[in-house]
Design a protein around this motif. Structure first.
Motif, short mmCIF file in Angstrom:
data_model
loop_
_atom_site.label_atom_id
_atom_site.label_comp_id
_atom_site.label_asym_id
_atom_site.label_seq_id
_atom_site.Cartn_x
_atom_site.Cartn_y
_atom_site.Cartn_z
N ASP A 10 -2.41 7.60 6.33
CA ASP A 10 -3.18 7.44 5.10
C ASP A 10 -2.68 6.17 4.41
N PHE A 16 7.36 5.59 2.98
CA PHE A 16 6.17 6.37 3.36
C PHE A 16 6.46 7.85 3.15
N ASP A 17 5.38 8.60 2.87
CA ASP A 17 5.49 10.06 2.80
C ASP A 17 5.42 10.61 4.22
N PRO A 44 0.83 -1.22 0.00
CA PRO A 44 0.00 0.00 0.00
C PRO A 44 0.86 1.26 0.00
N ASP A 45 0.23 2.35 -0.37
CA ASP A 45 0.89 3.66 -0.35
C ASP A 45 0.62 4.31 1.01
N TYR A 46 1.66 4.51 1.80
CA TYR A 46 1.50 5.05 3.16
C TYR A 46 1.93 6.52 3.24
N LYS A 47 1.10 7.30 3.94
CA LYS A 47 1.47 8.67 4.29
C LYS A 47 1.26 8.87 5.79
N ASP A 102 -3.35 3.99 1.21
CA ASP A 102 -4.00 3.97 -0.11
C ASP A 102 -5.19 4.93 -0.17
#
Lengths: 203, 203
Positions: free
Chosen positions: A55, A29-30, A2-5, A57
């Protein structure tokens, strides 16, 4: 993956356990750090109007301990069974109680009330918690649960700078077993690399 | 099946989620209620000197939320995966934040300070949390997470009498979705049977 922020202020405090856990798992992660000027406009977009927020996704979640437990599952830092997880959860919630007891005094706006509460905090509450936590760390061989590394160790180490800042002291200085917990965490290659590269902030 | 004992005072409050969860799973347990007179002698034998405490085959554990999560795993009231568990954990920790914000005012010893804090609590904090929780319950069809029954629903329903006692109100009276959560829980046969047979206490 997944894309993590991670959304938080430019401080360690309650956001740092998320950053430690993601770093431990080598998960990119961002690391989004909101300024005090940006916050009022962003606040209504955050669940409960608070940060840290994770965050995943595009789905935003909150509550630092709940998020840390979720990330711990992704990076393999949970217990081997429900009983081991209970030991981890218990010590993390105890650390959180400790943080809240410190916070309620540190953030007391009335100076006179604060002075009075500081006496109890420094003479009773802090020694009580540190002794109990040091006992736990001794019984667990330099870890906080189950005699082995878990997300409880990363959680504690990640927020310790914040607790030290609030109490204007080095909480683990005279508690060698608890200090060993932090040394064990800070000796992990991925954590070392993160601490090296993270923005330098006091809190 | 392990031998379970719940140690707490003769109140619902933070012990009741454990009693709800054990009852839900039809798990027999000793419901040990300590009097104020007995407590000083017993306090040093409890981890962190606090209750509720759960005794599992002679091993004592503490922290009400951690214990509730553990029991939820035994009775099948956790999520289907890590993401679902995150939603449950998040709402439970939010309920706990709500409880703490109520508690810090209710237990304020200084009458003048308390009066001042009560204004913010009643005009801002309580409406904010109730609205958010009611939204969550509406989105989840009368449950607090994942659109289905979980230990979050039992946790909330079990401590609601305590929160109502502290706030001297019926917190869910004007929040139909949140009220539906409690109706759904209180309609479960095992919970009905427990509520029927438990000692009658105000808190």
């Amino acid at each position: 993956m997944p894309d993590y922020k991670v959304y938080y202020f430019n401080v360690k405090a309650l956001g740092e356990p998320l950053r430690f856990l993601l770093s431990y798992g080598n998960i990119p992660f961002d690391d989004i750090r909101i300024t005090r000027e940006e916050w009022p406009a962003l606040k209504p977009t955050m669940p409960m109007g608070q940060m840290p927020v994770l965050d995943v996704d595009g789905k935003k979640v909150h509550q630092s301990i709940a998020m840390s437990r979720y990330l711990a599952k992704q990076v393999g830092l949970v217990g081997a069974d429900a009983w081991e997880d209970l030991q981890i959860d218990t010590v993390v919630d105890t650390i959180n109680d400790f943080r809240l007891k410190i916070g309620v005094v540190s953030y007391e706006p009335d100076d006179e009330v604060k002075e009075k509460k500081l006496v109890t905090l420094n003479n009773e509450v802090i020694p009580f918690y540190l002794e109990k936590l040091d006992d736990i760390a001794r019984e667990n061989n330099g870890y906080l649960a189950n005699g082995k590394l878990s997300w409880a160790d990363l959680y504690f180490t990640a927020i310790l700078d914040y607790l030290n800042y609030l109490t204007k002291t080095d909480l683990v200085a005279n508690h060698p077993n608890l200090r060993q917990v932090t040394l064990n965490v800070l000796d992990i290659d991925q954590i070392k690399a993160w601490v090296e590269k993270r923005p330098k902030t006091e809190i």
